[in-house]
Design a protein around this motif. Sequence first.
Motif, short mmCIF file in Angstrom:
data_model
loop_
_atom_site.label_atom_id
_atom_site.label_comp_id
_atom_site.label_asym_id
_atom_site.label_seq_id
_atom_site.Cartn_x
_atom_site.Cartn_y
_atom_site.Cartn_z
N MET A 182 40.50 69.44 3.36
CA MET A 182 40.29 68.02 3.10
C MET A 182 40.90 67.17 4.22
N GLY A 183 42.15 67.47 4.58
CA GLY A 183 42.84 66.67 5.61
C GLY A 183 42.10 66.73 6.93
N GLY A 184 41.61 67.93 7.29
CA GLY A 184 40.86 68.08 8.53
C GLY A 184 39.60 67.24 8.52
N PHE A 206 38.04 73.20 13.36
CA PHE A 206 38.06 74.67 13.36
C PHE A 206 38.64 75.15 12.04
N GLU A 207 37.85 75.90 11.29
CA GLU A 207 38.23 76.35 9.94
C GLU A 207 38.27 77.87 9.93
N ARG A 208 39.35 78.42 9.36
CA ARG A 208 39.47 79.89 9.41
C ARG A 208 38.44 80.59 8.51
N ALA A 209 38.08 79.96 7.37
CA ALA A 209 37.14 80.61 6.44
C ALA A 209 35.78 80.73 7.12
N LEU A 216 34.30 77.41 1.72
CA LEU A 216 35.53 77.45 0.94
C LEU A 216 35.18 77.60 -0.53
N GLN A 217 35.85 78.53 -1.20
CA GLN A 217 35.64 78.74 -2.62
C GLN A 217 36.42 77.69 -3.41
N SER A 218 35.72 76.86 -4.14
CA SER A 218 36.40 75.81 -4.89
C SER A 218 37.28 76.39 -5.97
N GLY A 254 37.69 74.34 -8.16
CA GLY A 254 36.93 73.62 -9.17
C GLY A 254 37.70 72.60 -9.98
N ALA A 255 38.90 72.28 -9.56
CA ALA A 255 39.74 71.48 -10.44
C ALA A 255 39.71 69.99 -10.08
N GLY A 256 40.39 69.21 -10.93
CA GLY A 256 40.33 67.77 -10.82
C GLY A 256 41.35 67.18 -9.87
N GLY A 284 36.39 65.59 -8.59
CA GLY A 284 36.59 67.04 -8.57
C GLY A 284 36.69 67.49 -7.12
N TRP A 285 37.54 68.49 -6.88
CA TRP A 285 37.74 68.97 -5.51
C TRP A 285 36.42 69.39 -4.89
N ASP A 286 35.61 70.14 -5.65
CA ASP A 286 34.37 70.69 -5.10
C ASP A 286 33.40 69.59 -4.66
N ARG A 338 40.30 81.09 13.14
CA ARG A 338 41.69 81.02 12.67
C ARG A 338 42.61 80.74 13.86
N THR A 339 43.36 79.64 13.75
CA THR A 339 44.32 79.32 14.82
C THR A 339 45.51 80.26 14.71
N VAL A 340 45.92 80.82 15.83
CA VAL A 340 47.11 81.69 15.80
C VAL A 340 48.24 81.13 16.66
N ALA A 375 45.91 70.72 10.20
CA ALA A 375 45.75 70.33 8.79
C ALA A 375 45.46 71.61 8.00
N GLU A 376 46.43 72.53 8.05
CA GLU A 376 46.20 73.89 7.53
C GLU A 376 46.70 74.09 6.10
N GLY A 377 47.12 73.02 5.43
CA GLY A 377 47.62 73.19 4.07
C GLY A 377 49.08 73.63 4.05
N GLY A 425 48.70 66.12 6.20
CA GLY A 425 48.33 66.62 4.87
C GLY A 425 49.42 67.55 4.34
N ASP A 426 49.00 68.57 3.58
CA ASP A 426 49.96 69.49 2.97
C ASP A 426 50.72 70.32 4.00
N ALA A 427 50.21 70.44 5.22
CA ALA A 427 50.93 71.18 6.25
C ALA A 427 52.25 70.47 6.58
C1 LIG Z 1 39.67 76.07 -1.29
C2 LIG Z 1 40.60 74.98 -1.80
C3 LIG Z 1 40.47 74.51 -3.10
C4 LIG Z 1 41.32 73.49 -3.59
N1 LIG Z 1 41.14 73.02 -4.84
C5 LIG Z 1 41.91 72.03 -5.33
C6 LIG Z 1 41.70 71.51 -6.62
O1 LIG Z 1 40.80 71.97 -7.33
N2 LIG Z 1 42.51 70.49 -7.06
C7 LIG Z 1 43.49 69.97 -6.26
O2 LIG Z 1 44.20 69.06 -6.68
N3 LIG Z 1 43.72 70.44 -5.01
C8 LIG Z 1 42.97 71.47 -4.52
N4 LIG Z 1 43.18 71.94 -3.26
C9 LIG Z 1 44.30 71.37 -2.46
C10 LIG Z 1 43.93 70.04 -1.83
O3 LIG Z 1 42.76 70.20 -1.06
C11 LIG Z 1 45.05 69.66 -0.88
O4 LIG Z 1 46.28 69.59 -1.57
C12 LIG Z 1 44.88 68.25 -0.28
O5 LIG Z 1 43.57 67.85 -0.20
C13 LIG Z 1 45.50 68.24 1.11
O6 LIG Z 1 44.60 68.88 1.99
P1 LIG Z 1 45.03 69.62 3.33
O7 LIG Z 1 43.89 69.47 4.25
O8 LIG Z 1 46.36 69.22 3.79
O9 LIG Z 1 45.13 71.16 2.90
P2 LIG Z 1 44.03 72.12 2.32
O10 LIG Z 1 43.03 71.38 1.51
O11 LIG Z 1 44.80 73.24 1.71
O12 LIG Z 1 43.22 72.66 3.58
C14 LIG Z 1 43.76 73.51 4.55
C15 LIG Z 1 42.61 74.13 5.31
O13 LIG Z 1 43.08 74.76 6.48
C16 LIG Z 1 42.47 76.04 6.61
N5 LIG Z 1 43.40 76.87 7.39
C17 LIG Z 1 44.61 77.33 7.00
N6 LIG Z 1 45.20 78.01 7.99
C18 LIG Z 1 44.33 77.99 9.04
C19 LIG Z 1 44.39 78.52 10.36
N7 LIG Z 1 45.42 79.22 10.81
N8 LIG Z 1 43.32 78.29 11.19
C20 LIG Z 1 42.24 77.57 10.76
N9 LIG Z 1 42.13 77.04 9.51
C21 LIG Z 1 43.19 77.25 8.67
C22 LIG Z 1 42.26 76.48 5.16
O14 LIG Z 1 41.27 77.49 5.06
C23 LIG Z 1 41.86 75.18 4.49
O15 LIG Z 1 40.48 74.93 4.59
C24 LIG Z 1 42.36 72.96 -2.74
C25 LIG Z 1 42.50 73.45 -1.42
C26 LIG Z 1 41.62 74.44 -0.94
C27 LIG Z 1 41.76 74.95 0.50
#
Ligand SMILES: Cc1cc2nc3c(=O)[nH]c(=O)nc-3n(C[C@H](O)[C@H](O)[C@H](O)COP(=O)(O)OP(=O)(O)OC[C@H]3O[C@@H](n4cnc5c(N)ncnc54)[C@H](O)[C@@H]3O)c2cc1C
Length: 364
Positions: A1-3, A20-23, A27-29, A31-33, A83-85, A105-107, A134-136, A296-298
């Motif tokens: 999402m952040g990306g 650039f997305e590692r998957a 992405l498999q949802s 499915g949550a709110g 919904g996330w999806d 996948r970034t290393v 923005a890797e979570g 984001g979550d990273a």
């Molecule tokens: C598949 C999925 C389903 C989710 N479902 C829900 C939900 O139902 N309800 C909810 O509240 N929150 C959910 N979240 C969490 C929510 O998306 C995040 O908390 C919020 O949106 C912050 O997003 P973010 O981009 O910081 O992190 P994330 O949304 O976690 O995204 C991180 C992305 O970085 C990618 N990534 C990680 N490491 C690497 C790497 N080394 N190289 C390249 N790519 C990489 C991951 O595959 C992912 O797509 C989900 C996250 C994901 C990934």
Amino acid sequence: MGGLFTGIALRAAGHDVDVFERASDGLQSRGAGIVAQSNVREFLETHGIAPPKTLTTTTSRRQYLNRDGSVARDLTERMAFTGWDALYRELRDAFPDARYHTGRRTVDVDPGDDRAVLTFEGGSTVRADLAVVAEGGRSTTRDRLVSGVEPDPAGYVAWRGVVPEGDLPDGVRETFDDVFVFYEGEDELILGYLIPGPEGGTDPDERRLNWVWYDDVGGESDRRRLLTDEGGESNEFSVPPGRLRPEVSAELLAAADDRLPSVFADLVAATDDAFVQTIYDLTVPEMRFGRVCLLGDAAFVARPHTAAGTAKAAADGDALADALDTGGDEPRIEDALRKWSSDRVDEGRRLVEQGIRMGEGYIG
Ligand SMILES: Cc1cc2nc3c(=O)[nH]c(=O)nc-3n(C[C@H](O)[C@H](O)[C@H](O)COP(=O)(O)OP(=O)(O)OC[C@H]3O[C@@H](n4cnc5c(N)ncnc54)[C@H](O)[C@@H]3O)c2cc1C
């Protein structure tokens, strides 16, 4: 999402952006709110992604139930949910396929003063004026930028699930109609609300009921047991939908029956693919390292009680696009990134602290 939020905001500001997305296979949802905070709705509207009333369900009241199901407190409060999806799909559709690279996948990352270099699995590299990580919450690239940042487990879990509105048992649908419903027990909290369907539909036959049960499941060994999935794999932070062991699902149902108002117990029992995640906090000291930004979550994980994860990712991305809009030369860009980091770190810390206070209030 952040990306995606960041990519869309930077493209709109005229930058040349690749994601650039590692998957490799989508992405498999889970499915949550998600609470659709106002800045997320504004983002969707500003960027022409979705008008405000689509993609979201709303409630106009918040109710706290007693254990016997009667209403303990009834408050007027307008909330919007998505919904996330559905949200992910809209954002993904708004970003050009040709610039969204899967299976990358970034290393490693090299944060220079005037450029960044990303290295991907397999050895290919990309050089950019700015890289955004923005890797979570479990980001591994973050470890290349800052040491000693680890998720800090809060000591409790969130059980979660969604049920199509058409599959709800009698009496459940009425309880949640236009109401954000809570039950607070001793060291636990469960809440539920209606969200759009997987495609974003908000008609009654498309919506789903989303529930989250924060539960102090006991000690470390209990948590470890719950986090061992049906394949026998011991997960550190979550078990995705469909992967709970049958005995854990049975325990969940029995606990719901034993401890929750019947409307919530019926909801848990009607859920096919419940899942579980550990609640943790995460903070970084800064979000900018030369020409690399973490967001984001990273960067910060605030407990879900704050309903902030997605909104914070959107705000980080939006603020970054605004910060870069200096119209100036290199030194001004460095100053802008420094200020962006300082402002967003303050906000991240505030949210993490708020989440800890809220969690301690609920779970004790
Ligand atoms: C598949 C999925 C389903 C989710 N479902 C829900 C939900 O139902 N309800 C909810 O509240 N929150 C959910 N979240 C969490 C929510 O998306 C995040 O908390 C919020 O949106 C912050 O997003 P973010 O981009 O910081 O992190 P994330 O949304 O976690 O995204 C991180 C992305 O970085 C990618 N990534 C990680 N490491 C690497 C790497 N080394 N190289 C390249 N790519 C990489 C991951 O595959 C992912 O797509 C989900 C996250 C994901 C990934």
